[in-house]
Scaffold this active site. Structure first.
Site, mmCIF file in Angstrom:
data_model
loop_
_atom_site.group_PDB
_atom_site.id
_atom_site.type_symbol
_atom_site.label_atom_id
_atom_site.label_comp_id
_atom_site.label_asym_id
_atom_site.label_seq_id
_atom_site.Cartn_x
_atom_site.Cartn_y
_atom_site.Cartn_z
ATOM 1 N N SER A 103 29.542 -8.768 -1.416
ATOM 2 C CA SER A 103 28.351 -8.475 -1.901
ATOM 3 C C SER A 103 27.827 -8.045 -3.342
ATOM 4 O O SER A 103 28.541 -8.559 -4.173
ATOM 5 C CB SER A 103 27.251 -8.016 -0.775
ATOM 6 O OG SER A 103 25.735 -8.099 -1.178
ATOM 7 N N HIS A 124 24.955 -11.633 6.731
ATOM 8 C CA HIS A 124 25.683 -10.907 5.610
ATOM 9 C C HIS A 124 26.740 -9.658 6.095
ATOM 10 O O HIS A 124 26.271 -9.048 6.796
ATOM 11 C CB HIS A 124 24.471 -10.463 5.034
ATOM 12 C CG HIS A 124 24.662 -9.869 3.486
ATOM 13 N ND1 HIS A 124 25.247 -10.622 2.629
ATOM 14 C CD2 HIS A 124 24.834 -8.561 2.923
ATOM 15 C CE1 HIS A 124 25.322 -9.929 1.499
ATOM 16 N NE2 HIS A 124 25.214 -8.710 1.840
HETATM 17 C C1 GTR Z 1 21.275 -6.592 -1.255
HETATM 18 C C2 GTR Z 1 20.974 -7.098 -2.704
HETATM 19 C C3 GTR Z 1 22.048 -8.191 -2.717
HETATM 20 C C4 GTR Z 1 23.517 -7.834 -2.347
HETATM 21 C C5 GTR Z 1 23.484 -6.856 -1.005
HETATM 22 C C6 GTR Z 1 24.446 -6.085 -0.656
HETATM 23 O O1 GTR Z 1 20.088 -5.646 -1.058
HETATM 24 O O2 GTR Z 1 19.854 -7.656 -2.791
HETATM 25 O O3 GTR Z 1 22.042 -8.586 -4.365
HETATM 26 O O4 GTR Z 1 24.248 -6.905 -3.359
HETATM 27 O O5 GTR Z 1 22.458 -5.959 -1.057
HETATM 28 O O6 GTR Z 1 25.294 -5.577 -1.630
HETATM 29 O O7 GTR Z 1 24.764 -5.929 0.344
#
Ligand code: GTR
Length: 378
Positions: A214, A356
């Site tokens: 991420s 995610h």
């Molecule tokens: C989210 C963000 C993403 C990503 C994510 C993370 O809130 O919108 O760009 O970086 O965090 O790092 O898990």
């Protein structure tokens, strides 16, 4: 999910900036044109418009091996804890590296280095806490060394305090519209770890992978793009301003990311809020900067915010540069089915089932890819 979408958003309809044409309009016809002319231009476009500069000047760099503990992980590995201190103008920052090296490998092993932005317990050197985010035991078992540092050692992930670590050493960066911010600083930190790794004979610095999830994946890509000492760059669910194409504007957009995380990218990048189409780069160009080294991009099927189709297409649209080096494209024109890794010699992609996150499934695919790419014998 993706076949129709992938075809609909071909590079023509997205109007992506041309990879194989220099800023002065010359066609990039071969690898010499790429390496001598276009590559440096593309790095500079990302520096000036997205991630900010990467300051190189240091007064000195010192390595303190604080701990060497043999026979850990049931007698299969050695733990090293190293403080990497970077000095400038009488001030310094300390990056605390945790490194496990497998014992009894036939030759010095490759390394997976994680840029860790989550809890520091993810990289617990005592191994009381074990997490899939950094599955050190599994990685050691497969004959790889495994390393991690925490981003807070170089820049806190906080809009008010991100400038309290490495940016103290480079006060000019804060004044510059194209100055380094947190994501750039995290990549800078991974490069300082590489400065240490090249001095450690117990590992093979020619075979180091930088991995990030991420926001850490955005930093890993930017680091791997500029620092050619990294043989393999791994982007796990990196999304907007990571692997995903900005022009698709699917999931997180440039405006949303700059608004929620004003400390991540340069001030110049904010001028592209709602103006994605005017960016002189898109993220396929970042992937292309890895050539002829390897890059692996992973998405998760329920991670719509990171735009899995856009992450896959970035790899596809980077392929022409790999082809200049005689390297084959991914053996698929459309996004692979969920759970199936698709790889060539230097490109890898998978769409993991689920949301995610960085999981053992992801790491196993990275190690499968590295087994072949690094020609590992154990
Ligand atoms: C989210 C963000 C993403 C990503 C994510 C993370 O809130 O919108 O760009 O970086 O965090 O790092 O898990």
């Amino acid at each position: 999910m993706s076949t129709a979408v992938a075809q609909k958003s071909g590079s023509d309809s997205l109007n992506l900036p041309e990879l194989l044409r220099t800023e002065s309009g010359e066609r990039v016809k071969n690898k010499a044109d790429w390496q001598n002319a276009r590559r440096a231009e593309v790095v500079k476009l990302f520096e000036d418009n997205v991630y900010g500069q990467v300051p190189k000047e240091l007064d000195s760099l010192r390595f303190y091996t604080k701990k060497v503990q043999k026979g850990v992980m049931n007698g299969t590995a050695t733990l090293k804890e190293v403080d990497i201190q970077a000095y400038r103008g009488g001030d310094f920052v300390t990056i605390r590296l945790v490194l496990f090296i497998p014992d009894n490998t036939p030759i010095a092993p490759p390394v997976f280095l994680l840029i860790n932005h989550r809890d520091t317990t993810n990289m617990d050197p005592t191994r009381k806490v074990k997490m899939e985010f950094w599955p050190a035991e599994e990685i050691i078992q497969r004959g790889y060394a495994v390393a991690a540092f925490h981003v807070a050692d170089v820049a806190a992930d906080n809009k008010n305090t991100y400038d309290q670590q490495v940016l103290r050493l480079y006060p000019d960066q804060k004044q510059a519209a194209n100055g380094m911010r947190a994501i750039g600083a995290w990549g800078w930190g991974a490069s300082r770890v590489m400065d240490y790794l090249v001095t450690d004979a117990a590992i093979d610095p020619q075979r180091v992978a930088v991995v990030g999830h991420s926001r850490g994946g955005k930093a890993a890509l930017w680091c791997g793009a500029q620092d050619e000492r990294f043989a393999l760059t791994i982007s796990n669910d990196s999304g907007c301003t990571g692997a995903a194409l900005s022009r698709r504007m699917v999931g997180e957009t440039v405006k949303v990311i700059n608004t929620n995380f004003p400390h991540w990218f340069s001030q110049v990048y904010k001028t592209f809020n709602d103006r994605e189409k005017e960016l002189p780069v898109d993220q396929h160009m970042l992937i292309a900067l890895m050539a002829p080294r390897a890059v692996y991009v992973a998405s998760a099927s329920e991670d719509a915010w990171a735009d899995p189709v856009g992450e896959f297409l970035s790899v596809k649209y980077a392929e022409p540069v790999f082809k200049l080096f005689g390297l084959s494209p991914l053996p698929t024109a459309t996004q692979p089915t969920i759970g199936k890794a698709v790889v060539s010699q230097t490109l890898g992609y998978h769409l993991r089932p689920g949301g995610h996150g960085l999981t053992l499934f992801d790491w196993e695919r990275y190690m499968d890819f590295a087994d072949v790419y690094f020609k590992k014998t154990r």
